[in-house]
Write an enzyme that holds these catalytic residues in place. Structure first.
Site, PDB file in Angstrom:
ATOM      1  N   ASN A  68       5.923  21.856 -27.567  1.00 60.03           N
ATOM      2  CA  ASN A  68       6.804  20.721 -27.260  1.00 60.03           C
ATOM      3  C   ASN A  68       8.229  21.201 -27.481  1.00 60.03           C
ATOM      4  O   ASN A  68       8.684  21.312 -28.606  1.00 60.03           O
ATOM      5  CB  ASN A  68       6.489  19.537 -28.187  1.00 60.03           C
ATOM      6  CG  ASN A  68       7.476  18.395 -27.984  1.00 60.03           C
ATOM      7  OD1 ASN A  68       8.161  18.340 -26.954  1.00 60.03           O
ATOM      8  ND2 ASN A  68       7.562  17.488 -28.952  1.00 60.03           N
ATOM      9  N   LYS A  76      10.930  19.747 -26.825  1.00 61.00           N
ATOM     10  CA  LYS A  76      11.870  18.643 -27.097  1.00 61.00           C
ATOM     11  C   LYS A  76      13.112  18.797 -26.203  1.00 61.00           C
ATOM     12  O   LYS A  76      12.977  19.246 -25.074  1.00 61.00           O
ATOM     13  CB  LYS A  76      12.243  18.612 -28.575  1.00 61.00           C
ATOM     14  CG  LYS A  76      11.018  18.709 -29.484  1.00 61.00           C
ATOM     15  CD  LYS A  76      11.356  18.462 -30.917  1.00 61.00           C
ATOM     16  CE  LYS A  76      10.191  18.867 -31.790  1.00 61.00           C
ATOM     17  NZ  LYS A  76      10.009  18.012 -32.939  1.00 61.00           N
ATOM     18  N   HIS A 123       5.014  10.397 -28.641  1.00 61.40           N
ATOM     19  CA  HIS A 123       5.542  11.285 -29.693  1.00 61.40           C
ATOM     20  C   HIS A 123       6.335  10.452 -30.700  1.00 61.40           C
ATOM     21  O   HIS A 123       7.011   9.487 -30.321  1.00 61.40           O
ATOM     22  CB  HIS A 123       6.440  12.360 -29.068  1.00 61.40           C
ATOM     23  CG  HIS A 123       6.766  13.454 -30.037  1.00 61.40           C
ATOM     24  ND1 HIS A 123       7.762  13.326 -30.967  1.00 61.40           N
ATOM     25  CD2 HIS A 123       6.200  14.670 -30.232  1.00 61.40           C
ATOM     26  CE1 HIS A 123       7.799  14.434 -31.708  1.00 61.40           C
ATOM     27  NE2 HIS A 123       6.858  15.261 -31.275  1.00 61.40           N
ATOM     28  N   GLU A 156       9.018  10.933 -32.130  1.00 66.86           N
ATOM     29  CA  GLU A 156      10.463  10.817 -31.845  1.00 66.86           C
ATOM     30  C   GLU A 156      10.718   9.745 -30.798  1.00 66.86           C
ATOM     31  O   GLU A 156      11.740   9.048 -30.851  1.00 66.86           O
ATOM     32  CB  GLU A 156      11.018  12.188 -31.421  1.00 66.86           C
ATOM     33  CG  GLU A 156      11.111  13.133 -32.617  1.00 66.86           C
ATOM     34  CD  GLU A 156      10.970  14.609 -32.292  1.00 66.86           C
ATOM     35  OE1 GLU A 156      11.139  14.995 -31.120  1.00 66.86           O
ATOM     36  OE2 GLU A 156      10.676  15.382 -33.223  1.00 66.86           O
ATOM     37  N   GLU A 198      -0.166  14.012 -35.548  1.00 60.24           N
ATOM     38  CA  GLU A 198       1.104  14.535 -36.030  1.00 60.24           C
ATOM     39  C   GLU A 198       1.659  13.644 -37.144  1.00 60.24           C
ATOM     40  O   GLU A 198       2.330  12.636 -36.864  1.00 60.24           O
ATOM     41  CB  GLU A 198       2.118  14.576 -34.886  1.00 60.24           C
ATOM     42  CG  GLU A 198       1.713  15.461 -33.742  1.00 60.24           C
ATOM     43  CD  GLU A 198       2.915  16.067 -33.039  1.00 60.24           C
ATOM     44  OE1 GLU A 198       2.966  17.291 -32.932  1.00 60.24           O
ATOM     45  OE2 GLU A 198       3.823  15.314 -32.633  1.00 60.24           O
ATOM     46  N   GLY A 243       9.000  18.900 -37.768  1.00 59.68           N
ATOM     47  CA  GLY A 243      10.342  19.472 -37.851  1.00 59.68           C
ATOM     48  C   GLY A 243      10.874  19.575 -39.269  1.00 59.68           C
ATOM     49  O   GLY A 243      12.066  19.806 -39.475  1.00 59.68           O
ATOM     50  N   SER A 283       5.027  21.193 -37.972  1.00 60.98           N
ATOM     51  CA  SER A 283       5.403  22.471 -38.597  1.00 60.98           C
ATOM     52  C   SER A 283       4.274  23.504 -38.565  1.00 60.98           C
ATOM     53  O   SER A 283       4.148  24.319 -39.481  1.00 60.98           O
ATOM     54  CB  SER A 283       5.910  22.240 -40.027  1.00 60.98           C
ATOM     55  OG  SER A 283       7.063  21.407 -40.012  1.00 60.98           O
TER      56      SER A 283
HETATM   57  C1  PEP Z   1       6.387  18.245 -32.404  1.00 64.88           C
HETATM   58  O1  PEP Z   1       7.495  18.117 -31.927  1.00 64.88           O
HETATM   59  O2  PEP Z   1       5.426  17.678 -31.883  1.00 64.88           O
HETATM   60  C2  PEP Z   1       6.231  19.082 -33.600  1.00 64.88           C
HETATM   61  C3  PEP Z   1       5.046  19.183 -34.162  1.00 64.88           C
HETATM   62  O3  PEP Z   1       7.346  19.724 -34.051  1.00 64.88           O
HETATM   63  P1  PEP Z   1       7.405  20.874 -35.181  1.00 64.88           P
HETATM   64  O4  PEP Z   1       6.324  21.875 -34.842  1.00 64.88           O
HETATM   65  O5  PEP Z   1       8.776  21.459 -35.056  1.00 64.88           O
HETATM   66  O6  PEP Z   1       7.138  20.223 -36.488  1.00 64.88           O
END
Ligand code: PEP
Length: 257
Positions: free
Chosen positions: A12, A14, A97, A99, A169, A175, A215
Protein backbone atom coordinates in the site's frame (compact mmCIF):
# COMPACT_ATOMS: atom_id res chain seq x y z
CA UNK A 1 -13.90 -28.53 -0.03
CA UNK A 2 -10.14 -28.53 0.53
CA UNK A 3 -8.19 -25.55 1.82
CA UNK A 4 -6.64 -23.65 -1.08
CA UNK A 5 -5.29 -20.51 0.53
CA UNK A 6 -2.32 -18.89 -1.10
CA UNK A 7 -0.30 -16.04 0.38
CA UNK A 8 -1.03 -12.58 -0.97
CA UNK A 9 1.58 -9.88 -0.37
CA UNK A 10 0.24 -6.43 -1.21
CA UNK A 11 1.97 -3.07 -0.99
CA UNK A 12 0.00 0.00 0.00
CA UNK A 13 1.96 2.96 -1.31
CA UNK A 14 -0.51 5.45 0.21
CA UNK A 15 0.05 9.00 -1.13
CA UNK A 16 3.57 8.37 -2.37
CA UNK A 17 5.21 8.33 -5.82
CA UNK A 18 4.31 10.13 -9.02
CA UNK A 19 3.80 8.12 -12.24
CA UNK A 20 7.46 8.25 -13.23
CA UNK A 21 8.55 7.15 -9.77
CA UNK A 22 5.89 4.42 -9.79
CA UNK A 23 7.36 3.00 -13.00
CA UNK A 24 10.85 3.06 -11.49
CA UNK A 25 9.71 1.37 -8.30
CA UNK A 26 7.86 -1.40 -10.13
CA UNK A 27 10.78 -1.93 -12.51
CA UNK A 28 13.00 -2.36 -9.45
CA UNK A 29 10.58 -4.78 -7.75
CA UNK A 30 9.88 -6.91 -10.84
CA UNK A 31 13.12 -8.89 -11.09
CA UNK A 32 13.23 -9.36 -7.33
CA UNK A 33 9.84 -11.09 -7.16
CA UNK A 34 9.88 -13.09 -10.38
CA UNK A 35 10.27 -16.39 -8.52
CA UNK A 36 7.44 -15.58 -6.11
CA UNK A 37 5.12 -18.46 -5.35
CA UNK A 38 2.61 -16.09 -3.74
CA UNK A 39 0.43 -13.40 -5.28
CA UNK A 40 2.04 -9.97 -5.35
CA UNK A 41 0.06 -6.73 -5.62
CA UNK A 42 0.98 -3.04 -5.54
CA UNK A 43 -1.61 -0.52 -4.33
CA UNK A 44 -0.82 2.79 -5.99
CA UNK A 45 -2.33 6.30 -6.08
CA UNK A 46 -4.99 6.80 -8.77
CA UNK A 47 -2.73 8.93 -10.96
CA UNK A 48 -0.14 6.15 -11.04
CA UNK A 49 -2.51 3.43 -12.25
CA UNK A 50 -1.76 3.80 -15.97
CA UNK A 51 1.98 3.78 -15.40
CA UNK A 52 1.74 0.88 -12.96
CA UNK A 53 -0.38 -1.24 -15.32
CA UNK A 54 2.15 -0.65 -18.05
CA UNK A 55 5.12 -1.39 -15.79
CA UNK A 56 3.75 -4.70 -14.45
CA UNK A 57 3.37 -6.13 -17.95
CA UNK A 58 5.35 -9.32 -18.34
CA UNK A 59 5.20 -9.99 -14.58
CA UNK A 60 2.63 -11.55 -12.29
CA UNK A 61 2.30 -8.40 -10.17
CA UNK A 62 -1.29 -7.20 -9.77
CA UNK A 63 -2.29 -3.55 -9.44
CA UNK A 64 -4.65 -2.17 -6.81
CA UNK A 65 -6.32 1.20 -6.38
CA UNK A 66 -6.60 2.52 -2.83
CA UNK A 67 -10.32 3.31 -2.84
CA UNK A 68 -13.38 3.56 -5.07
CA UNK A 69 -16.78 5.21 -4.86
CA UNK A 70 -19.98 3.18 -4.59
CA UNK A 71 -21.89 4.88 -7.41
CA UNK A 72 -21.19 4.07 -11.05
CA UNK A 73 -21.07 7.72 -12.15
CA UNK A 74 -22.59 11.08 -11.33
CA UNK A 75 -22.11 14.30 -9.39
CA UNK A 76 -19.36 13.14 -7.02
CA UNK A 77 -16.54 15.58 -7.64
CA UNK A 78 -13.15 14.09 -6.99
CA UNK A 79 -14.34 10.51 -6.81
CA UNK A 80 -13.45 7.45 -8.90
CA UNK A 81 -15.90 4.62 -9.62
CA UNK A 82 -15.15 0.91 -9.53
CA UNK A 83 -16.13 0.63 -13.21
CA UNK A 84 -13.55 3.26 -14.11
CA UNK A 85 -10.92 1.08 -12.45
CA UNK A 86 -11.90 -2.12 -14.24
CA UNK A 87 -12.11 -0.27 -17.55
CA UNK A 88 -8.40 0.50 -17.17
CA UNK A 89 -7.50 -3.09 -16.34
CA UNK A 90 -7.09 -2.64 -12.58
CA UNK A 91 -7.71 -5.91 -10.75
CA UNK A 92 -7.80 -4.99 -7.07
CA UNK A 93 -8.98 -2.24 -4.76
CA UNK A 94 -8.07 -1.59 -1.12
CA UNK A 95 -11.21 -0.61 0.82
CA UNK A 96 -11.85 0.51 4.38
CA UNK A 97 -8.24 1.38 5.17
CA UNK A 98 -8.04 2.94 8.62
CA UNK A 99 -6.64 6.14 7.12
CA UNK A 100 -9.80 6.42 5.00
CA UNK A 101 -11.94 5.70 8.07
CA UNK A 102 -10.01 8.11 10.32
CA UNK A 103 -9.37 11.08 8.01
CA UNK A 104 -11.98 10.83 5.26
CA UNK A 105 -15.15 9.81 7.02
CA UNK A 106 -15.45 6.24 5.82
CA UNK A 107 -17.84 4.24 7.99
CA UNK A 108 -18.75 0.57 8.12
CA UNK A 109 -21.80 1.42 6.01
CA UNK A 110 -19.91 3.28 3.28
CA UNK A 111 -17.29 0.53 3.26
CA UNK A 112 -20.09 -1.98 2.67
CA UNK A 113 -21.35 0.11 -0.26
CA UNK A 114 -17.87 0.38 -1.75
CA UNK A 115 -17.35 -3.39 -1.41
CA UNK A 116 -20.65 -4.01 -3.22
CA UNK A 117 -19.72 -1.67 -6.07
CA UNK A 118 -16.21 -3.11 -6.39
CA UNK A 119 -17.49 -6.68 -6.62
CA UNK A 120 -20.16 -5.67 -9.13
CA UNK A 121 -17.44 -4.13 -11.29
CA UNK A 122 -15.38 -7.34 -11.17
CA UNK A 123 -12.63 -6.17 -8.80
CA UNK A 124 -10.99 -8.19 -6.05
CA UNK A 125 -11.27 -6.34 -2.75
CA UNK A 126 -8.63 -6.02 -0.05
CA UNK A 127 -10.90 -5.16 2.85
CA UNK A 128 -9.18 -3.58 5.85
CA UNK A 129 -10.45 -4.03 9.39
CA UNK A 130 -8.79 -3.32 12.72
CA UNK A 131 -9.12 -1.82 16.16
CA UNK A 132 -7.82 1.42 17.67
CA UNK A 133 -5.44 1.16 20.62
CA UNK A 134 -8.14 2.26 23.09
CA UNK A 135 -10.41 -0.50 21.82
CA UNK A 136 -7.69 -3.11 22.31
CA UNK A 137 -7.03 -1.77 25.81
CA UNK A 138 -10.73 -1.98 26.60
CA UNK A 139 -10.80 -5.60 25.49
CA UNK A 140 -13.19 -5.10 22.57
CA UNK A 141 -10.87 -5.98 19.67
CA UNK A 142 -12.89 -9.08 18.83
CA UNK A 143 -16.20 -7.24 18.84
CA UNK A 144 -14.87 -4.35 16.75
CA UNK A 145 -13.24 -6.50 14.12
CA UNK A 146 -16.20 -8.91 13.93
CA UNK A 147 -18.59 -5.98 13.48
CA UNK A 148 -16.48 -4.34 10.76
CA UNK A 149 -16.22 -7.68 8.95
CA UNK A 150 -19.92 -8.50 9.23
CA UNK A 151 -21.09 -5.10 8.00
CA UNK A 152 -18.61 -4.92 5.12
CA UNK A 153 -19.65 -8.38 3.94
CA UNK A 154 -23.34 -7.60 4.41
CA UNK A 155 -24.25 -8.04 0.75
CA UNK A 156 -21.50 -10.44 -0.32
CA UNK A 157 -22.55 -13.88 -1.55
CA UNK A 158 -20.62 -17.05 -0.89
CA UNK A 159 -19.42 -17.11 -4.52
CA UNK A 160 -18.24 -13.53 -4.33
CA UNK A 161 -16.18 -14.27 -1.24
CA UNK A 162 -13.45 -15.68 -3.49
CA UNK A 163 -12.81 -12.06 -4.54
CA UNK A 164 -12.48 -10.81 -0.97
CA UNK A 165 -9.14 -10.63 0.83
CA UNK A 166 -9.31 -9.38 4.39
CA UNK A 167 -6.46 -7.36 5.87
CA UNK A 168 -6.38 -7.31 9.65
CA UNK A 169 -4.65 -4.05 10.47
CA UNK A 170 -4.56 -2.96 14.11
CA UNK A 171 -4.60 0.83 13.80
CA UNK A 172 -1.97 1.20 16.53
CA UNK A 173 0.47 -0.78 14.40
CA UNK A 174 0.06 1.12 11.13
CA UNK A 175 3.00 3.33 10.30
CA UNK A 176 4.10 3.32 13.93
CA UNK A 177 6.86 0.72 13.83
CA UNK A 178 4.91 -1.08 16.56
CA UNK A 179 3.99 -4.49 15.15
CA UNK A 180 1.43 -6.84 16.65
CA UNK A 181 3.08 -9.96 18.00
CA UNK A 182 2.75 -12.99 15.79
CA UNK A 183 0.39 -14.44 18.38
CA UNK A 184 -1.80 -11.30 18.48
CA UNK A 185 -1.93 -11.21 14.68
CA UNK A 186 -2.87 -14.87 14.43
CA UNK A 187 -5.47 -14.62 17.17
CA UNK A 188 -7.39 -11.84 15.42
CA UNK A 189 -7.00 -13.35 11.94
CA UNK A 190 -8.45 -16.58 13.38
CA UNK A 191 -11.29 -14.63 14.92
CA UNK A 192 -12.06 -13.05 11.54
CA UNK A 193 -12.12 -16.53 10.04
CA UNK A 194 -14.55 -17.61 12.79
CA UNK A 195 -16.75 -14.63 11.93
CA UNK A 196 -16.76 -15.57 8.24
CA UNK A 197 -17.58 -19.17 9.15
CA UNK A 198 -20.54 -17.95 11.22
CA UNK A 199 -21.80 -15.92 8.24
CA UNK A 200 -21.20 -18.58 5.55
CA UNK A 201 -19.59 -21.93 6.48
CA UNK A 202 -16.23 -23.32 7.51
CA UNK A 203 -15.70 -24.61 3.98
CA UNK A 204 -15.68 -21.08 2.60
CA UNK A 205 -14.02 -19.45 5.63
CA UNK A 206 -11.09 -21.84 5.33
CA UNK A 207 -10.43 -20.54 1.83
CA UNK A 208 -10.52 -16.79 2.53
CA UNK A 209 -7.14 -15.08 2.49
CA UNK A 210 -6.62 -13.05 5.66
CA UNK A 211 -3.58 -10.79 5.71
CA UNK A 212 -1.90 -9.02 8.57
CA UNK A 213 -0.87 -5.38 8.14
CA UNK A 214 0.83 -2.95 10.51
CA UNK A 215 4.56 -2.29 10.37
CA UNK A 216 5.28 -5.61 8.69
CA UNK A 217 8.83 -5.44 7.42
CA UNK A 218 11.73 -7.50 6.13
CA UNK A 219 12.73 -8.40 9.68
CA UNK A 220 9.43 -9.54 11.16
CA UNK A 221 7.58 -10.90 8.10
CA UNK A 222 8.74 -14.52 8.36
CA UNK A 223 7.46 -14.92 11.91
CA UNK A 224 4.12 -13.26 11.16
CA UNK A 225 3.62 -15.23 7.95
CA UNK A 226 4.41 -18.51 9.72
CA UNK A 227 1.19 -18.21 11.70
CA UNK A 228 -1.51 -20.61 10.53
CA UNK A 229 -4.24 -17.99 10.09
CA UNK A 230 -2.03 -15.26 8.58
CA UNK A 231 -2.16 -15.65 4.80
CA UNK A 232 -0.15 -12.66 3.68
CA UNK A 233 0.55 -9.05 4.38
CA UNK A 234 -0.61 -5.56 3.53
CA UNK A 235 2.54 -3.51 3.68
CA UNK A 236 2.81 0.26 3.80
CA UNK A 237 6.23 1.76 4.49
CA UNK A 238 8.30 -1.30 3.59
CA UNK A 239 6.57 -1.64 0.22
CA UNK A 240 8.33 1.52 -0.97
CA UNK A 241 11.76 -0.10 -0.70
CA UNK A 242 12.17 -2.79 -3.38
CA UNK A 243 14.53 -5.02 -1.41
CA UNK A 244 12.40 -4.92 1.75
CA UNK A 245 9.22 -5.66 -0.17
CA UNK A 246 10.97 -8.49 -2.04
CA UNK A 247 12.23 -9.95 1.24
CA UNK A 248 8.64 -10.11 2.50
CA UNK A 249 7.55 -11.78 -0.75
CA UNK A 250 10.41 -14.24 -0.34
CA UNK A 251 9.35 -14.97 3.25
CA UNK A 252 5.85 -15.82 1.97
CA UNK A 253 7.28 -17.97 -0.80
CA UNK A 254 9.44 -19.85 1.72
CA UNK A 255 6.56 -20.26 4.16
CA UNK A 256 4.85 -21.90 1.21
CA UNK A 257 1.11 -21.75 1.77
C1 PEP B 1 -0.85 0.10 5.66
O1 PEP B 1 -0.80 1.22 5.19
O2 PEP B 1 -1.79 -0.64 5.38
C2 PEP B 1 0.22 -0.33 6.56
C3 PEP B 1 0.15 -1.52 7.13
O3 PEP B 1 1.26 0.54 6.75
P1 PEP B 1 2.66 0.22 7.48
O4 PEP B 1 3.17 -1.09 6.92
O5 PEP B 1 3.54 1.37 7.12
O6 PEP B 1 2.38 0.10 8.94
Amino acid sequence: MSVMRKYVIAGNWKMNKNPQEATQLIEAIKPLVKEAACDVVVGVPFVDLTAALEAVKGSKIGVAAQNCHWEKSGAYTGEISADMLTSMGVGYVILGHSERRTYFGDTDVTVQKRVRAALDAGLTVILCVGEYLEQREQGVTGEVVAMQTKIALGSVSQEELSRIIIAYEPVWAIGTGRTATAQQANEVCALIRDTIASLYSWDVADNVVIQYGGSMNAGNAAELLAQPDVDGGLIGGASLTPQDFATIVEAATKAGK
